[in-house]
Design an enzyme around this catalytic site. Sequence first.
Site, PDB file in Angstrom:
ATOM      1  N   GLY A 154       0.794  -1.217   0.000  1.00  0.00           N
ATOM      2  CA  GLY A 154       0.000   0.000   0.000  1.00  0.00           C
ATOM      3  C   GLY A 154       0.826   1.266   0.000  1.00  0.00           C
ATOM      4  O   GLY A 154       0.354   2.308  -0.475  1.00  0.00           O
ATOM      5  N   ARG A 168       7.488  -0.518  14.122  1.00  0.00           N
ATOM      6  CA  ARG A 168       6.091  -0.204  13.787  1.00  0.00           C
ATOM      7  C   ARG A 168       5.369  -1.259  12.970  1.00  0.00           C
ATOM      8  O   ARG A 168       4.160  -1.166  12.802  1.00  0.00           O
ATOM      9  CB  ARG A 168       5.978   1.145  13.050  1.00  0.00           C
ATOM     10  CG  ARG A 168       6.653   2.293  13.771  1.00  0.00           C
ATOM     11  CD  ARG A 168       6.318   3.595  13.106  1.00  0.00           C
ATOM     12  NE  ARG A 168       7.098   4.689  13.686  1.00  0.00           N
ATOM     13  CZ  ARG A 168       6.767   5.945  13.599  1.00  0.00           C
ATOM     14  NH1 ARG A 168       5.674   6.303  12.965  1.00  0.00           N
ATOM     15  NH2 ARG A 168       7.525   6.878  14.142  1.00  0.00           N
ATOM     16  N   ASN A 221       7.979  -9.681   7.697  1.00  0.00           N
ATOM     17  CA  ASN A 221       9.140  -8.812   7.879  1.00  0.00           C
ATOM     18  C   ASN A 221      10.269  -9.491   8.649  1.00  0.00           C
ATOM     19  O   ASN A 221      11.243  -8.841   9.017  1.00  0.00           O
ATOM     20  CB  ASN A 221       8.726  -7.516   8.588  1.00  0.00           C
ATOM     21  CG  ASN A 221       8.090  -6.530   7.624  1.00  0.00           C
ATOM     22  OD1 ASN A 221       8.324  -6.591   6.416  1.00  0.00           O
ATOM     23  ND2 ASN A 221       7.277  -5.628   8.141  1.00  0.00           N
TER      24      ASN A 221
END
Length: 313
Positions: A25, A136, A142
């Site tokens: 996004g 975050r 990840n």
Amino acid sequence: MVTDARVTVPTVPGLTGLSVLARGGYATVYRAVQESIGRDVAVKVENRRLESELDQRRFLREARAAGRMSGHPNVIDLFDAGVTADGHPYLIMELCEASYADRMKTNPLSPVEARDVGVKIADALADAHALGVLHRDVKPANLLISRFGEPQLADFGLAVLVEVRDHSITLDALTPAYAPPEMFRYAPPSPAADVYALSATLYALMRGRPPRWRDDVNPGLVPTVDMFGEPIPDVPGVPPELMALLRAGLAHDEHRRPTAVELRDALFVLDFELDGARPARPVRRPVFDTPTSRSNESTVASGDDDVTRVIPY
């Protein structure tokens, strides 16, 4: 940028052969070759433009802060950063071919593996927090796997890219399944949010899906928020002391969660050996004085080196 019939490919100085690895996004990740040394790299290019010179300067300043994380053995190396001619910021990083998101779909981690991964990634977060940097968006996708088989925490670039935007849209770049309750109230990001996300990630790596999910289907944003009121089920075969530690990290009240240092140390001392393996013990070796502030503005952006680094051997 160069446009062909299929895709718009950015022009990044020093890189050739860009091909899309993933689209998200807020950014697109390309595989590329760093011409000067013939090295394969990953380059993350922000989908939006930085319209002002002030935003571009702030991005480069924050990129330098994220670059300081590259020295940790379980953080993806950040090689370079910049802004394309048409205003798109980019980050050039180490290329890894696989992630723990891929692994958990076919072969969830054992408790020993999850503990050992947790020790290393919690240590990386402890180091980041000491430097005033938040991740975050900790999640299985990840956590990459290096060519040496080591877990590598990727996407500290999210902290860089969202810093130049309004906090009200930060949640748009996050993954709801691993985000803590306070983020849905648009609370400012904090180290406690990273601890929650890592705890949710370790749970998912053993169970094969995030906490409270009833099946493999993403329930969507609203049901995810509603699930915060439900208990976290045990994972079959996971020792109760590890489950208790993960539940502490998943506490609704951010002030009741352990810090990244506490989570790392508590994971390390868990003694439920199935095969005699132990993780490499983190050795806390102070290189500089303890930071006087955990603020990104005062500690990292200033360029001061009054930090404590945590280096596992």
